[in-house]
Motif scaffolding. Structure first.
Motif, PDB file in Angstrom:
ATOM      1  N   SER D 174       0.858  -1.170   0.000  1.00  0.00           N
ATOM      2  CA  SER D 174       0.000   0.000   0.000  1.00  0.00           C
ATOM      3  C   SER D 174       0.897   1.224   0.000  1.00  0.00           C
ATOM      4  N   GLY D 175       1.294   1.654  -1.163  1.00  0.00           N
ATOM      5  CA  GLY D 175       2.227   2.761  -1.289  1.00  0.00           C
ATOM      6  C   GLY D 175       1.549   4.029  -1.761  1.00  0.00           C
ATOM      7  N   ARG D 176       2.281   4.814  -2.523  1.00  0.00           N
ATOM      8  CA  ARG D 176       1.754   6.128  -2.830  1.00  0.00           C
ATOM      9  C   ARG D 176       0.657   6.124  -3.892  1.00  0.00           C
ATOM     10  N   TYR D 177       0.587   5.087  -4.706  1.00  0.00           N
ATOM     11  CA  TYR D 177      -0.532   5.034  -5.662  1.00  0.00           C
ATOM     12  C   TYR D 177      -1.854   4.792  -4.932  1.00  0.00           C
ATOM     13  N   VAL D 178      -1.814   3.887  -3.964  1.00  0.00           N
ATOM     14  CA  VAL D 178      -3.019   3.656  -3.160  1.00  0.00           C
ATOM     15  C   VAL D 178      -3.376   4.926  -2.384  1.00  0.00           C
ATOM     16  N   ALA D 179      -2.368   5.544  -1.815  1.00  0.00           N
ATOM     17  CA  ALA D 179      -2.627   6.776  -1.066  1.00  0.00           C
ATOM     18  C   ALA D 179      -3.212   7.853  -1.976  1.00  0.00           C
ATOM     19  N   LEU D 180      -2.691   7.951  -3.187  1.00  0.00           N
ATOM     20  CA  LEU D 180      -3.198   8.965  -4.102  1.00  0.00           C
ATOM     21  C   LEU D 180      -4.646   8.663  -4.499  1.00  0.00           C
TER      22      LEU D 180
END
Lengths: 261, 261, 261, 261
Positions: D174-180
């Motif tokens: 769960s990195g920055r694409y999920v966060a975005l």
């Protein structure tokens, strides 16, 4: 299936009774069979109208141009599919049609769309040279290719485009869309300094606009015409097959570096 | 791609040079466009021969009969596909064609095969009544249906079959395959005591045998004709859609027993 | 849609509510995601039952064997289609699947059908050697090939078949269908004097019978597994294309005799 | 096939020798069968890499989510096709896949593309809230829908998206694409005042970006997963058919206004 009210499921194309089959308002047996050819009936099926003799001449020429383009990727895909499932000829044709997308038949759709949008809402007396100039300039600014221009083999002229434009003119169907396509070709050659003849898909796109066909349906003409071409390829494949030979060559070459590693 | 000798990859259908496109030995631009209709060109593409006027009349009638059969499963499949991928019109046509198999178009192929096999190696003067009798007896003994007979709606006569036989006769193409199909129908009605009119696919199968088309390619005529019909359905679907409505009704009804459990 | 009574349109596979998605009676979110792998879920989707660990081991092995068979006609058809319609990846996979018919995947179905029919209605204590003998004799008398035997490359043993039988045996799924397939191979080698190893499709056909899958659905396992393989080929085609190169070679060679005539 | 030099026809996926089948560098018989499940093997086939246990957990969950969505247009098209060509199961699956385009599976691709482009060339420490704000503003200015948000049934939360994000987080994906994606959903709800939960395709699009899959291949996961689902529908259709019933209702309703005119 109970919730009400709902939009009706409704089609105006055809219906049957025990004694009659009616397609687009015509009695198939009494008014069509023996009296129409396939291209004219296609016009009726697609538009709901009977083609005038001049419309029929142009429409048949359009479709014929799209039937056969040699050993295309589409024909190869159909032949490969037939090799695996000869009992499902329809699936081999379907496989061949699946690739008639943006790269091969799409330029026809692209040309029709470009012309349609360029003249949308324009008055009859619009200056077509100016529209051609603005269209080319806008596409070049976006770095986009101009649909319907250029051909890797047919240079400096695509003879099919030339002939289709002649047939359209002879039948009173060379109007402002054709003129704009020709203006765009001239302007593109002037702006780029390259030979950019109108190709067959450019001519067909323009003539489809003269008919008033919606641009997003123009691809359909290519699809239905190519279905005929593909059946021809499959009849030949059944007699003198090439699919297995192509397969074995490709397989052999594609994995040679792995087998020899 | 080095192993030698290998059978050549070879097609006799078409080739292009910068100035010419040649299909089946004809110059597309000079000899075809503006001079042939789509049905006649289909005959050329499929057989490599130019249809005589009488052949052309019969062949166009055959194909037209196959274009449109109303809201068939094939048309529904094409419309469902278009609803999900309107940008891929070719894939919607392909989906519709995939179902033209043993149940719907196969009876045409089955009739052609039955007639072809019944007369294979028979002398010209063979007694067709006896062949019809033996064919029906053999199929009934195996419990098999007789291809090309009977129709759920068109009773006691399928008007399309009747008209196609007329057109064939008017054009000198009503030979022993047509006679045998008619003999088989009479014999089947006599043997079963049921009304079993020749349907459109039976007539087409018989006439295809008169042309000498191989039975395993007869399905191809249905496929290419129906491609035209499906483009017509998709043009209508784009204007007045029904696919989403059908989907929602089906989904709602199909899982009701689960949701209410 | 009013006539009554009608058979219901009904599916037991899945339904959704605002808060839940239920597939085959299982809550997708609570009971499946994070707890099953794709092969086990495929078993659930297809059968409505949860695979035991031993069934899961065998079923996953079957499916994996079917995913990838190199540069097959199916892979070539998919790549050709992608070259024409890269925006319609789904249509390229569909085109590739269309050819999984009687020639390539059909032998799997043929083996399953042969075994199923050979043991239909037979008591548990049937003499499998005798059944094998009779099956081979009957097929040879009809001049028919024996499904599931022989391979052009994998000789004298198809290592995939061998391993699949091992996995089946280790998991208690090597019953009388597997034994019959092996008996048929021995009998066929004895009768013909040729090396006829059981190939992968023969092993899969036999093991599918052990699962109790209907023979006419066995092809479906090949279709769904190959869909995975084809997506892999298309990912590679997008990175390092070969379709245009194959096309140009084929086109060049196929029409050379016409251009040079 | 003589002109030189030419780019090689080359594939790195698989090759066979008499005794071995090698896929993506692994010996299928020794290293894969009995040791991998179908989802893990799909990861190998598509990427050429062995999934770590955590990648495998997330990847299997993604694919499973895409297998079955009820009586979709795709399932209806497959069933209609099977009714016409039950001997061509592969063509029925192909027909069902053809419709997985911009409307149904495209939102997954759209979400992946949106996230990919929003972070392309951005430094690791980029302010995701600002990127989310700018992305939503730009899409709203163009009047475009935001891919991956909203669902007609699953409100106020799509439980599949929620669970997939949990699984990704539990497995360190769960990195920055999920966060975005989550930031975009919040921003879209704030800007529109409407409930716009992330739907399953939004979650899958984001997680595919975490894997580094190219956005234009994300559709392929939906296609291969749905192939499994469609085989399940066809197994049910073979047992308890609904296609003919749907067909007859549609045909009856669609042409009623013509028959009654």
């Amino acid at each position: 299936m109970a919730r009400q009210p709902r939009p009706l499921v409704r089609s105006d194309i055809a219906y049957s009774t025990p004694t009659h089959v009616t397609v687009r308002g015509k009695d198939l047996v009494r008014d069509v069979l023996g009296q129409m050819n396939l291209g004219d009936f296609a016009f009726l099926q697609l538009t709901g109208r009977t083609a005038s003799p001049r419309q029929a001449a142009v429409f048949n020429a359009l479709l014929i141009t799209l039937v056969e383009h040699g050993m295309t990727p589409s024909a190869i895909a159909a032949r490969m599919t037939y090799a695996g499932a000869p009992e499902s000829l329809q699936a081999a044709v379907a496989a061949g049609l699946c690739g008639l997308g943006s790269v091969f038949v799409g330029s026809m759709e692209g040309a029709a769309r470009m012309l349609h949008e360029a003249l949308l809402g324009q008055p009859d007396e619009v200056d077509l040279e100016r529209v051609a100039h603005d269209t080319v300039a806008a596409l070049r600014e976006r770095g986009a290719a101009i649909a319907g221009l250029g051909h890797p083999l047919h240079k400096p002229v695509d003879p099919r485009a030339q002939r289709l434009f002649e047939i359209a003119a002879e039948n009173g169907m060379s109007g402002r869309y054709v003129a704009l396509m020709q203006g765009i070709a001239r302007e593109a050659e002037r702006a780029t300094g390259k030979a950019l003849p109108i190709n067959a898909t450019g001519a067909i796109g323009a003539i489809c606009c003269e008919f008033g066909f919606p641009w997003h349906m123009v691809r359909g003409f290519g699809v239905m015409a190519r279905a005929i071409g593909l059946v021809g390829h499959l009849m030949e494949e059944a007699e003198r097959p090439m699919a297995v030979e192509i397969w074995q060559r490709v397989e052999d070459e594609a994995s040679r570096h792995l087998r020899e590693a």
